[in-house]
Design a protein around this motif. Structure first.
Motif, PDB file in Angstrom:
ATOM      1  N   MET A 128      -3.311   6.460  -6.468  1.00 19.37           N
ATOM      2  CA  MET A 128      -3.962   5.636  -5.884  1.00 19.37           C
ATOM      3  C   MET A 128      -3.519   5.153  -4.638  1.00 19.37           C
ATOM      4  SD  MET A 128      -1.554   3.927  -7.903  1.00 19.37           S
ATOM      5  CE  MET A 128      -0.770   2.255  -7.859  1.00 19.37           C
ATOM      6  N   ARG A 129      -1.893   5.123  -4.580  1.00 23.64           N
ATOM      7  CA  ARG A 129      -1.490   4.890  -3.439  1.00 23.64           C
ATOM      8  C   ARG A 129      -1.912   5.502  -1.997  1.00 23.64           C
ATOM      9  NH1 ARG A 129       4.814   3.600  -4.644  1.00 23.64           N
ATOM     10  NH2 ARG A 129       4.614   2.070  -6.213  1.00 23.64           N
ATOM     11  N   ARG A 130      -2.171   6.777  -2.365  1.00 24.71           N
ATOM     12  CA  ARG A 130      -2.645   7.741  -1.216  1.00 24.71           C
ATOM     13  C   ARG A 130      -4.056   7.509  -0.680  1.00 24.71           C
ATOM     14  NH1 ARG A 130      -0.917  13.575  -3.356  1.00 24.71           N
ATOM     15  NH2 ARG A 130      -2.036  14.160  -1.417  1.00 24.71           N
ATOM     16  N   PHE A 135      -2.381   3.469   3.927  1.00 19.10           N
ATOM     17  CA  PHE A 135      -1.572   4.464   4.043  1.00 19.10           C
ATOM     18  C   PHE A 135      -2.189   5.741   5.070  1.00 19.10           C
ATOM     19  CE2 PHE A 135      -0.979   8.725   2.138  1.00 19.10           C
ATOM     20  CZ  PHE A 135       0.435   8.910   2.298  1.00 19.10           C
ATOM     21  N   GLU A 136      -3.495   5.805   4.715  1.00 21.93           N
ATOM     22  CA  GLU A 136      -4.160   6.638   5.550  1.00 21.93           C
ATOM     23  C   GLU A 136      -4.086   6.485   7.009  1.00 21.93           C
ATOM     24  OE1 GLU A 136      -8.075   6.828   3.594  1.00 21.93           O
ATOM     25  OE2 GLU A 136      -7.360   8.525   2.099  1.00 21.93           O
ATOM     26  N   ALA A 137      -4.036   5.222   7.412  1.00 24.16           N
ATOM     27  CA  ALA A 137      -3.993   4.981   8.809  1.00 24.16           C
ATOM     28  C   ALA A 137      -2.525   5.139   9.240  1.00 24.16           C
ATOM     29  CB  ALA A 137      -4.279   3.519   9.048  1.00 24.16           C
ATOM     30  N   ALA A 138      -1.547   5.063   8.410  1.00 25.42           N
ATOM     31  CA  ALA A 138      -0.223   5.209   8.796  1.00 25.42           C
ATOM     32  C   ALA A 138       0.118   6.724   8.921  1.00 25.42           C
ATOM     33  CB  ALA A 138       0.833   4.720   7.647  1.00 25.42           C
ATOM     34  N   TYR A 282       3.820  -1.636  -0.058  1.00 27.22           N
ATOM     35  CA  TYR A 282       3.099  -1.324  -1.202  1.00 27.22           C
ATOM     36  C   TYR A 282       3.459  -2.719  -1.936  1.00 27.22           C
ATOM     37  CZ  TYR A 282       1.598   3.383  -0.321  1.00 27.22           C
ATOM     38  OH  TYR A 282       0.819   4.290   0.480  1.00 27.22           O
ATOM     39  N   ASP A 283       2.634  -3.420  -2.710  1.00 26.13           N
ATOM     40  CA  ASP A 283       2.760  -4.381  -3.661  1.00 26.13           C
ATOM     41  C   ASP A 283       2.551  -3.868  -4.957  1.00 26.13           C
ATOM     42  OD1 ASP A 283       3.564  -6.960  -4.691  1.00 26.13           O
ATOM     43  OD2 ASP A 283       3.003  -7.993  -2.831  1.00 26.13           O
ATOM     44  N   PRO A 316      -6.296  -0.253  -3.843  1.00 29.59           N
ATOM     45  CA  PRO A 316      -6.306   1.172  -3.886  1.00 29.59           C
ATOM     46  C   PRO A 316      -6.983   1.536  -5.039  1.00 29.59           C
ATOM     47  CG  PRO A 316      -4.317   0.297  -3.243  1.00 29.59           C
ATOM     48  CD  PRO A 316      -4.918  -0.961  -3.791  1.00 29.59           C
ATOM     49  N   TYR A 317      -6.922   1.306  -6.316  1.00 28.22           N
ATOM     50  CA  TYR A 317      -7.557   1.624  -7.435  1.00 28.22           C
ATOM     51  C   TYR A 317      -9.130   1.736  -7.464  1.00 28.22           C
ATOM     52  CZ  TYR A 317      -3.429   2.100 -10.643  1.00 28.22           C
ATOM     53  OH  TYR A 317      -2.171   2.301 -11.170  1.00 28.22           O
ATOM     54  N   THR A 318      -9.667   0.632  -6.820  1.00 24.99           N
ATOM     55  CA  THR A 318     -11.017   0.460  -6.699  1.00 24.99           C
ATOM     56  C   THR A 318     -11.400   1.830  -5.509  1.00 24.99           C
ATOM     57  OG1 THR A 318     -11.083  -1.825  -7.250  1.00 24.99           O
ATOM     58  CG2 THR A 318     -13.034  -0.773  -5.847  1.00 24.99           C
ATOM     59  N   ILE A 319     -10.583   1.631  -4.473  1.00 23.56           N
ATOM     60  CA  ILE A 319     -11.103   2.824  -3.424  1.00 23.56           C
ATOM     61  C   ILE A 319     -10.942   4.283  -3.849  1.00 23.56           C
ATOM     62  CG2 ILE A 319     -10.204   3.562  -1.159  1.00 23.56           C
ATOM     63  CD1 ILE A 319      -9.326   0.671  -0.460  1.00 23.56           C
TER      64      ILE A 319
END
Length: 363
Positions: A128-130, A135-138, A282-283, A316-319
């Motif tokens: 999910m972090r990806r 992250f995608e903007a980074a 990340y938290d 991120p899980y929802t996304i």
């Protein structure tokens, strides 16, 4: 013809399902319907079945995947069973979401890929972090660097219970696990580690399982941001902490991870360029709504500037599940595929091989 609302079967109704997947799926009734649950704990099945109004309850995943009206199977049980359940679901024509690690051996990873291709279904691995917008903007920002000089990946956290107990999800733990299931899980775990990295001591067994759990998030993020490393220059482990130095063509990456008893979550990726650095923080995912940020530090005309960007509070899980839904019903693409996930196993072995050369003692 797949309906707009996808019928989901959940295999594994433990902590991660109760804190993350079940509440998020229930919050998206226009996209997903929880239609079946499976767990070896009958008490967990009864509790979660009542809570989410699910009538189809199973103690055997082989029976759940045969339910004719299911569109998707979520594989959320212990990772010793991930490959078996995913393959069974694929062979029944069901799409699959597998929580990381997808598999613990190359043989199981290849078998999952074969089942996916043979049955023409889609599989997402739960990194999910990806899918976090930060992250995608980074990653785009990193792509704009003239060159990378150095990078650091860190994930040092306290016990999950510290965060779970403050999540507001109130997960229930049930102790009615059949003795045969406990023994089977232990035997599978030992065999999978042996098949993957040989007959190793307790310390290397711990490291391999740590990499499959916490480490798969970090190394998957590293791979998307920077690509695959060429080699491991060095690695060391003491107790529950691991340090690794990866070699890329023009720079090195330091990776550090471990678990202690502090109530904090220190996870980040940081890329250093000549006049700019990019960092993603990340938290804990167990507490909903904590923002993931990316931070850009740069020096222009002698002036140092720090910019903190928080693209969204949406977790991120929802996304991730929104992306999965679009991939199954529309034109969306899955980037965390089984083929992609297999690269984690390559990196795990690189680290273990480096540790083996040091003849690491049991600590």
């Amino acid at each position: 013809m797949m309906s707009k609302v996808l019928n989901v079967g959940i295999v594994g109704t433990g902590e991660v399902a109760q804190v993350i997947h079940l509440p998020i799926l229930a919050s998206m009734p226009d996209k997903f319907r929880i239609t079946a649950l499976c767990d070896v704990s009958e008490e967990s099945l009864a509790y979660n079945g009542k809570k989410y109004e699910v009538e189809n309850l199973y103690t055997d995943a082989k029976e759940l995947v045969k339910q004719s009206n299911l569109d998707v199977v979520f594989v959320l049980n212990s990772d010793e069973y991930h490959a078996e359940v995913a393959i069974d679901a694929a062979n029944e024509g069901k799409h699959v979401l597998i929580e990381k690690p997808m598999a613990l051996t190359m043989e199981d990873a290849d078998a999952i890929i074969e089942a996916k291709n043979k049955n023409n279904i889609k599989i997402m691995v739960g990194y999910m972090r990806r899918y976090a917008p930060a992250f995608e903007a980074a990653v785009k920002e990193i792509g704009g660097l003239d060159k990378v000089l150095y990078a650091r990946v860190r994930d040092i956290i306290g016990p999950n219970e510290f965060f779970v107990n403050q999540s507001g999800a109130n997960p229930k733990r049930f102790m009615d696990i059949p003795e045969a299931a406990i023994v089977d899980k232990q035997e599978r775990a030992k065999k999978l580690v042996t098949d993957a990295i040989g007959d190793v001591d307790e310390q290397l067994t711990f490291v391999y399982r740590l990499l499959g759990g916490l480490g798969s998030h970090d190394l998957s993020v590293m791979r998307e941001a920077l690509g695959m490393p060429q080699s491991v220059i060095g690695a060391g482990v003491k107790g529950r902490f691991l340090n690794t130095l990866f070699e890329y063509e023009n720079f090195n990456v330091s990776y550090e991870t471990g678990i202690d008893q502090q109530g904090r979550f220190d996870a980040h990726l940081e890329i250093y360029g000549e006049t700019k650095s990019v960092r993603v923080e990340y938290d804990t995912p167990y507490i909903k709504g904590l923002p993931i940020k990316f931070i850009v530090n740069e020096t222009v005309d002698g002036a140092f500037k720090e910019t903190v960007i928080r693209p969204t509070y949406k977790d991120p899980y929802t996304i991730e599940l929104e992306n999965f839904y679009e991939a199954l019903t529309g034109d969306g693409e899955i980037k965390t595929t089984p083929e992609d996930s297999k690269n984690d196993l390559v990196i795990f072995k690189m680290i273990i091989d480096a540790l083996k050369t040091k003849k690491v003692p049991v600590c």
